[in-house]
Design an enzyme around this catalytic site. Structure first.
Site, PDB file in Angstrom:
ATOM      1  N   GLU A 181     -11.532   0.684  -3.445  1.00 34.59           N
ATOM      2  CA  GLU A 181     -10.845   1.233  -2.288  1.00 34.59           C
ATOM      3  C   GLU A 181      -9.581   1.956  -2.737  1.00 34.59           C
ATOM      4  OE1 GLU A 181     -10.537  -2.391  -0.098  1.00 34.59           O
ATOM      5  OE2 GLU A 181      -8.780  -3.093  -1.198  1.00 34.59           O
ATOM      6  N   ASP A 235       0.819  -1.219   0.000  1.00 34.77           N
ATOM      7  CA  ASP A 235       0.000   0.000   0.000  1.00 34.77           C
ATOM      8  C   ASP A 235       0.850   1.265   0.000  1.00 34.77           C
ATOM      9  OD1 ASP A 235      -2.143  -1.795   0.297  1.00 34.77           O
ATOM     10  OD2 ASP A 235      -2.062  -1.639   2.477  1.00 34.77           O
TER      11      ASP A 235
END
Length: 546
Positions: A186, A17
């Site tokens: 997301e 991420d």
């Protein structure tokens, strides 16, 4: 002298991420850390090719509460942004009160305590600063239909008052993803270019079907128009034999000269569809055509290398292969599993000592209770210090001083994945004799720990044991792809084999969800009993051999 190539991954090992920002000639990047403490490692570079860790953003107990119950809990998908002299990091702590912001003037820290955000649903919250100085937050949520039923997951945006750390105005849904009812829209990030607001998201879930998709709008609060060429990046069409998988969750950065790059997560496969290293950080160039980005122009997939941009060369300090524990504190590559509320480690006389704590290395798996408004901080600590596996093949060794005084006492080294998936090489006591054991631990899981239906059952199997003398001992682990062999003895270079070719596929992330990567470390436990005993480690050595 400039670098000739950008070599992927730019952050090998469990660094998922990624989020990146530029301040003049300096680049800063952060990644998720889940249940590791300190949390959110931060890296610095000037050339995008070579990165040096300069700290952790969440390095105090007042900033980060997480536990050693599940490595897949804690901090998820942080975003790093810089505006008007201040760095902002926004993220979600699923083990605590959800979304928050911390700030600093110096990226090396210290960073502020959390500003918890009320009325900020979902995960993967991100910040965007518009040209007029206004700030906005994007996030994920499940929309509610007109009849009150639960709708699809979607991306929302709201203005945020950063002076008072509060959201205000309407939280408006702006996009639901490129596919209708897509899985897991997301990781939203907003950018502005040539009069358009661009929304980059991840969809398809963070495993094999992961993808990067994009939409744009002239107005930040309008519903965004998806690009006809979506997804702009994925490897799912390349099949499960392609050596780089899980590609997605991108963040864009513009260079001074107007060139663009994207950082994203992906996973290297090891001997089949196995991802021991978890989700790592990769980079690719970005071109623009007819108002839309093209990631990795010409191939459309993440390559192992790219020509490096014309940027100032950067020579980071490297992590030594051997740590003799001579400093006053642990190096930045070392982390704990869970917030260390107990004072269990110490550095002195060039040794790391770990106090035996009652918590087992494989405790009963528990569901996280997210109904708590104030999370209890009395969860027992785990006496563990570890670092990330960075290579498909490696050797790691330690010299340990430890005598197990009772049958409940253990200490040694461990290769560990999420939720009790681990192989432990430990010394114990059986009927007064010092015994060296190799324990394989696996779990059957149902869901994630923050989901209401989560259940987990753990099974331990002893692969081998042998009687050893007391006092110091060298423990060594050699990994060749999926085969892990374990050695022991008094003199490095003359070690005895305890077990050949343990199958590390049994503790790989495709079994436990793929959220994290493998950790290697040292531990000490009294397994449910109180103890005054401790284990000392003279040195720790890790060397990639691939």
């Amino acid at each position: 002298m400039k670098n000739k190539l950008l070599i992927n991954p730019i952050l090998p090992g469990f660094y998922p991420d990624p989020s990146i920002c530029r301040v003049d000639d300096d680049f800063y990047m952060i990644t998720s850390s889940f249940s590791l403490f300190p949390g959110v490692p931060i890296f610095h570079s000037t050339d995008l090719a070579n990165w040096e860790q300069i700290g952790h953003i969440l390095d105090r107990k007042s900033q980060l509460h997480t536990t050693a119950d599940h490595m897949t809990a804690g901090i998820m998908a942080p975003t790093l942004r810089y505006h008007d002299g201040t760095f902002y990091m926004i993220t979600t702590n699923v083990s605590d009160k959800w979304n928050f912001i911390v700030t600093t003037k110096d990226p090396r820290g210290p960073w502020s305590d959390p500003y918890w955000l009320e009325g900020c649903p979902g995960i993967d919250a991100s910040l965007f600063f518009d040209e007029d100085g206004k700030a906005y937050i994007t996030g994920t949520r499940e929309d509610i239909n007109d009849d009150g039923t639960h709708g699809s997951q979607a991306i929302w945006v709201s203005e945020i008052d950063l002076a008072n750390m509060r959201l205000f105005g309407e939280q408006r849904t702006i996009w639901g993803g490129a596919l209708k009812n897509c899985a897991s829209p997301e990781a939203p990030h907003l950018y502005k270019k040539d009069g358009y607001y661009y929304l980059i998201i991840a969809e398809g879930g963070t495993e094999h079907f992961h993808a990067v998709t994009i939409a744009r709008s002239k107005n930040i609060f309008d519903y965004y128009d998806g690009y006809a060429g979506n997804p702009i990046l994925t490897h799912r069409h390349l099949g499960k034999q392609y050596p780089i998988g899980n590609v997605g969750h991108a963040d864009f950065i513009e260079l001074k000269n107007g060139d663009w790059y994207a950082v994203m997560l992906a996973s290297r496969l090891i001997e089949g569809y196995h991802k021991n290293l978890g989700r790592e950080t990769f980079i690719a160039p970005v071109g623009w055509e007819e108002g839309w980005p093209v990631i990795s122009p010409g191939t459309g997939k993440v390559e192992w290398s790219y020509p490096a941009p014309e940027l100032p060369a950067y020579t980071p300090n490297s992590i030594p292969e051997r740590d003799d524990f001579e400093g006053e504190k642990l190096g930045m590559d070392w982390v704990f599993f869970g917030t260390p509320y107990d004072d269990f480690h110490a550095l002195s006389d060039s040794k790391l000592s770990l106090r035996l704590l009652p918590r087992s290395m494989s405790p009963e798996l528990r569901k996280i209770d997210l109904s708590l408004t104030e999370t209890a901080k009395d969860v027992p600590s785990l006496s563990f210090v570890g670092r990330r596996q960075l290579h498909a093949s490696f050797r790691t060794s330690v010299r340990m001083y430890f005598n197990a005084l009772s049958e409940n006492e253990t200490a040694g080294i461990v290769v560990m994945q999420a939720s009790n998936h681990q192989i432990r090489f430990e010394r114990s006591n059986e009927k007064g004799q010092q015994i060296l054991r190799l324990i394989q631990c696996t779990s059957e899981l149902n869901g994630y720990p923050h989901q209401p239906h989560f259940k987990g059952v753990t099974t331990e199997t002893e692969l081998a044991n042998t009687e050893v003398d007391g006092g110091d001992i060298i423990l060594s682990m050699i990994a060749e792809g999926q085969a892990y062999s374990f050695y022991y003895g008094k003199v490095d270079g003359g070690l005895d084999l305890l077990y050949k070719n343990a199958d590390s596929r049994k503790i790989n992330p495709e079994i436990v969800g793929g959220m994290v990567g493998t950790m290697l470390g040292m531990f000490a436990s009294s397994n449910g009993q109180e103890s005054n005993n401790y284990a000392e480690f003279d040195w720790f050595e890790y060397k990639g051999t691939e």
